[in-house]
Design an enzyme around this catalytic site. Structure first.
Site, PDB file in Angstrom:
ATOM      1  N   LYS A 129       0.838  -1.202   0.000  1.00  0.00           N
ATOM      2  CA  LYS A 129       0.000   0.000   0.000  1.00  0.00           C
ATOM      3  C   LYS A 129       0.878   1.259   0.000  1.00  0.00           C
ATOM      4  O   LYS A 129       0.649   2.177  -0.786  1.00  0.00           O
ATOM      5  CB  LYS A 129      -0.930  -0.007   1.218  1.00  0.00           C
ATOM      6  CG  LYS A 129      -1.850   1.200   1.273  1.00  0.00           C
ATOM      7  CD  LYS A 129      -3.057   0.941   2.142  1.00  0.00           C
ATOM      8  CE  LYS A 129      -2.744   0.810   3.605  1.00  0.00           C
ATOM      9  NZ  LYS A 129      -2.662   2.097   4.319  1.00  0.00           N
ATOM     10  N   ASP A 168      -6.806   1.239   0.872  1.00  0.00           N
ATOM     11  CA  ASP A 168      -6.876   1.303   2.329  1.00  0.00           C
ATOM     12  C   ASP A 168      -8.267   0.828   2.762  1.00  0.00           C
ATOM     13  O   ASP A 168      -9.062   0.356   1.941  1.00  0.00           O
ATOM     14  CB  ASP A 168      -6.576   2.725   2.828  1.00  0.00           C
ATOM     15  CG  ASP A 168      -7.666   3.720   2.445  1.00  0.00           C
ATOM     16  OD1 ASP A 168      -8.589   3.348   1.661  1.00  0.00           O
ATOM     17  OD2 ASP A 168      -7.627   4.861   2.917  1.00  0.00           O
TER      18      ASP A 168
END
Ligand code: SF4
Length: 225
Positions: free
Chosen positions: A134, A152
């Site tokens: 991420k 997320d």
């Protein structure tokens, strides 16, 4: 509560590709200049800010980095400051001990392996301490203009709730979003979706009455006020 919502959201029918484009275009029209809410001045300070933002709000990270980056904003300055020194500035953020350690370790690695520069390749980024997929996606997107999608908790929920991109885990949702969002909209979609999930399509009670994309959203329990 969130798990229950996501489980029920997974029964939502996937949007068509035409609907996906319309959905993203509505978000874009509403917020054309969407950008990261983290403060940074270079790829390096962006990387540090993103590492610090795990399980912390952008506002809390900005408060800490405002002081930290005045003292140390390059890998060599952070290494000179050391773990204890970095900790003094970031101890208001969750997981600050591990984050202090990682920020110093990744800075050391940048100096030793990349001449102090942030690499623009996923593999090299993910090899840095404290940097996962991420974080790499955020840095590649913002600092290197790559059409990556950092999923997320907000984007994961949004994808499954609306039918934009269904998936059982963040990687599945990331892949579905990259596959389904038109290429010309993909890079900026990262910001549009995060901000939409953070401020409108909220976890417990989405604010559908003020959502610009209601018309194409497949969520069956819209909160229209
Ligand atoms: S209509 Fe509601 S559920 Fe659908 S995207 Fe908008 S805020 Fe989210």
């Amino acid at each position: 509560m969130v798990t229950k919502n996501i489980a029920s959201d997974q029964k939502v029918k996937a949007m068509s590709l035409v609907e996906v484009r319309t959905f993203i275009e509505h978000l874009a029209k509403e917020n054309p200049d969407a950008k990261s809410e983290l403060n940074y001045t270079s790829p390096y300070t962006l990387l540090v800010a993103v590492v610090l933002s795990a399980q912390a709000t952008d506002a809390s990270v900005n408060k800490a980095t405002e002081k930290l980056f005045k003292v140390a904003s390059t890998p060599s300055e952070i290494v000179a400051l050391g773990e204890e020194g970095v900790a003094q500035y970031i101890n208001s953020i969750g997981l600050w001990r591990a984050k202090s350690r990682n920020v110093v370790a990744l800075s050391t690695q940048l100096l030793e392996q990349h001449d102090g520069n942030v690499p623009g390749e996923r593999q090299a980024l993910e090899a840095l301490p404290g940097v996962g997929r991420k974080t790499a996606n955020v840095v590649l997107n913002i600092a290197f203009n790559q059409s990556t999608m950092a999923v997320d908790t907000h984007i994961f929920r949004l994808g499954n709730r609306t039918g934009l991109a269904l998936g059982k885990d963040v990687l599945a949702v990331e892949k579905a979003l990259v596959r389904r969002i038109p290429k010309d909209l993909l890079r900026d979609s990262h910001h549009w979706l995060i901000l939409h999930g953070r401020y409108i399509c909220k976890a417990r009670k989405p604010e559908c009455w003020r959502c610009p994309a209601t018309i194409v959203c497949h969520y069956p329990n819209k909160n229209l006020g």
